[in-house]
Design a protein around this motif. Sequence first.
Motif, short mmCIF file in Angstrom:
data_model
loop_
_atom_site.label_atom_id
_atom_site.label_comp_id
_atom_site.label_asym_id
_atom_site.label_seq_id
_atom_site.Cartn_x
_atom_site.Cartn_y
_atom_site.Cartn_z
N SER A 225 0.59 -1.17 -0.11
CA SER A 225 0.03 -0.10 -0.04
C SER A 225 0.90 1.25 0.10
CB SER A 225 -0.97 -0.10 1.30
OG SER A 225 0.03 0.18 2.55
N LEU A 226 2.41 1.04 0.26
CA LEU A 226 3.07 2.34 0.24
C LEU A 226 2.95 2.80 -1.15
CD1 LEU A 226 5.12 3.90 2.12
CD2 LEU A 226 6.89 2.39 1.32
N GLU A 227 2.77 2.14 -2.30
CA GLU A 227 2.72 2.47 -3.67
C GLU A 227 1.94 3.55 -3.74
OE1 GLU A 227 1.36 -0.77 -5.83
OE2 GLU A 227 3.51 -1.81 -5.62
N ILE A 228 0.91 4.08 -2.97
CA ILE A 228 0.29 5.20 -3.18
C ILE A 228 0.56 6.61 -2.70
CG2 ILE A 228 -2.00 3.79 -3.03
CD1 ILE A 228 -2.64 4.99 -0.43
N VAL A 229 1.89 6.49 -1.92
CA VAL A 229 2.56 7.52 -1.44
C VAL A 229 3.49 8.29 -2.44
CG1 VAL A 229 3.82 8.52 0.63
CG2 VAL A 229 2.46 6.54 0.92
N SER A 230 3.51 9.38 -2.54
CA SER A 230 4.38 10.16 -3.26
C SER A 230 5.85 9.94 -3.01
CB SER A 230 4.12 11.61 -3.42
OG SER A 230 4.85 12.42 -2.16
N ALA A 231 6.49 9.72 -4.28
CA ALA A 231 8.09 9.56 -3.92
C ALA A 231 8.80 10.82 -3.21
CB ALA A 231 8.68 9.73 -5.26
N GLU A 232 8.14 11.90 -3.18
CA GLU A 232 8.84 12.98 -2.49
C GLU A 232 8.65 12.79 -0.89
OE1 GLU A 232 8.15 14.62 -6.39
OE2 GLU A 232 6.81 13.52 -4.77
N ARG A 233 7.35 12.31 -0.45
CA ARG A 233 7.43 12.16 0.99
C ARG A 233 7.86 10.67 1.50
NH1 ARG A 233 2.97 14.08 3.52
NH2 ARG A 233 4.12 13.65 5.14
N ILE A 234 8.20 9.73 0.56
CA ILE A 234 8.92 8.69 1.00
C ILE A 234 10.50 9.19 1.18
CG2 ILE A 234 9.70 6.39 -0.10
CD1 ILE A 234 6.98 6.00 -1.18
N ARG A 235 10.84 9.74 0.03
CA ARG A 235 12.32 10.45 0.28
C ARG A 235 12.40 11.09 1.43
NH1 ARG A 235 12.37 15.25 -3.28
NH2 ARG A 235 11.32 15.89 -1.21
N ASP A 236 11.57 11.75 1.87
CA ASP A 236 11.75 12.62 3.14
C ASP A 236 11.87 11.91 4.41
OD1 ASP A 236 11.73 15.05 1.69
OD2 ASP A 236 9.78 15.79 2.09
#
Length: 507
Positions: A225-236
């Motif tokens: 379900s992490l796939e729905i999170v934006s790359a920018e938020r994951i990066r941070d």
Amino acid sequence: MPDRPASTSSTTSAPSVGVANDVVNVALLKGAVARLAPVLPLLTELGERFARTGHELALVGGPVRDAFLGRVSPDLDLTTDASPDEIIEAVLGWADAHWDIGREFGTIGLRKGEHTIEITTYRADVYDRTSRKPEVMFGDTLEGDLGRRDFSVNAMAIRLPSLEFVDVHGGLADLAARRLMTPAAPEESFADDPLRMLRAARFASQLGFEVAPEVRAAMTDRAQSLEIVSAERIRDEFTKLLLSPRPRVGLTLLVDTGLADVFVPELPALRLELDEHHRHKDVYEHSLIVLEQAIDLEGPADGPPESVPGPDLVLRLAALFHDIGKPATRRFEPGGGVSFHHHELVGAKLTSKRMKAMRFDKDTTKQVARLVELHLRFHGYGDGQWTDSAVRRYVTDAGPLLPRLHRLTRSDSTTRNARKAQRLRTAYDDLEARIAKLAAEEELAAVRPELDGNEIAQALGIKPGPVLGEAYKYLLSVRLDDGPIGKDAAREKLLAWWAEREAGDRG
């Protein structure tokens, strides 16, 4: 969910809690008061202003958690039943400045003296669970607001100005046990906001807490379900984890739960199957050790640039990614050997691709990829047979990344063979000594051709353009190979190169 007593109680002098004596850690309470003492007058004064307008106000989240941990929080986060307009009305004439950049989420920022404060209206968001963006809804109770937070240790509050400690989800008990648990059932909490799974890994690294078994199970079950999170938020979140004191803890959790497979699959891919004779290292474990050793070599936070003040994101990313080219380049050789030819070049490309996908900025991406590409260069040094020209090229190719390359290269030795480890350390000591000697003699940090662009153009009778660039590169190679030879000798070599080039063109 474990039995974790909830409580709310109040006092006029300091936060207190009325739970069973075997749970309450009195030392935590006293420590919290001591940590909050410098800002309590300010917070009490602000709480009284809100009370006079008929509104509630509470210190909440990280600042409360950190106070109980004996840490000074850089943030002052407060929550209230007042609307954004009512917050502004309450602080007018008191705050030195205020801003409403987060108004749509109910947040008003303000400055009072040296303190920056954020006040947010109680939230009761609703998630559709097909995207991470909630439908922002304001709540009307502090207890309801606390229930929507990520972890119980972040769901404690202190009402102002009464200083009533509010802990409806057993956060203090979890904090005393150094445990991460969600206020709601973990699977529900992560369904609402999958980014919380990354935050669990980050807090495990930052705070040194254990993740509750049910939280770990939910992370594993809901990893995709992490796939729905934006790359920018994951990066941070990933960046905060890497910059924590113990990133291995969080990284291991990400890999073991399958979360890493979603956004950085190159990391779990390092867990190469060992051959039956165990003739090569576990690349995954090796990479984690290299990261830890690189962290140990960082300089103090206030140190000079050449010490690589920590925490340093570029060095840590390079240490973690330095061998990600190995799975793609692994070959089993005749006789049972294993090779990874050119894995540094493949790894540099994979690093660049992954960091771009995670939306890292261009400069950071370029630096990390370059370090990955260069991390094996030293191993051609052997017993010090490099010429001065090779040493100059090593320094020039590394450029401003040289202090980080020194640390990455030294960290990359994880051998248990004491003699081999000592030999590598001695060889690199020798290389650094040679670099220092040449740097003192030749200003290696700013190696340039001995003729500048104008002098080259004048000597050859040409105008600026690609040919001038070609001539410049030639003279730079002369400078690297021969060291300083003077302008006259450099001009002679340039003219000889030009004549040979012209003859080649005519032929």
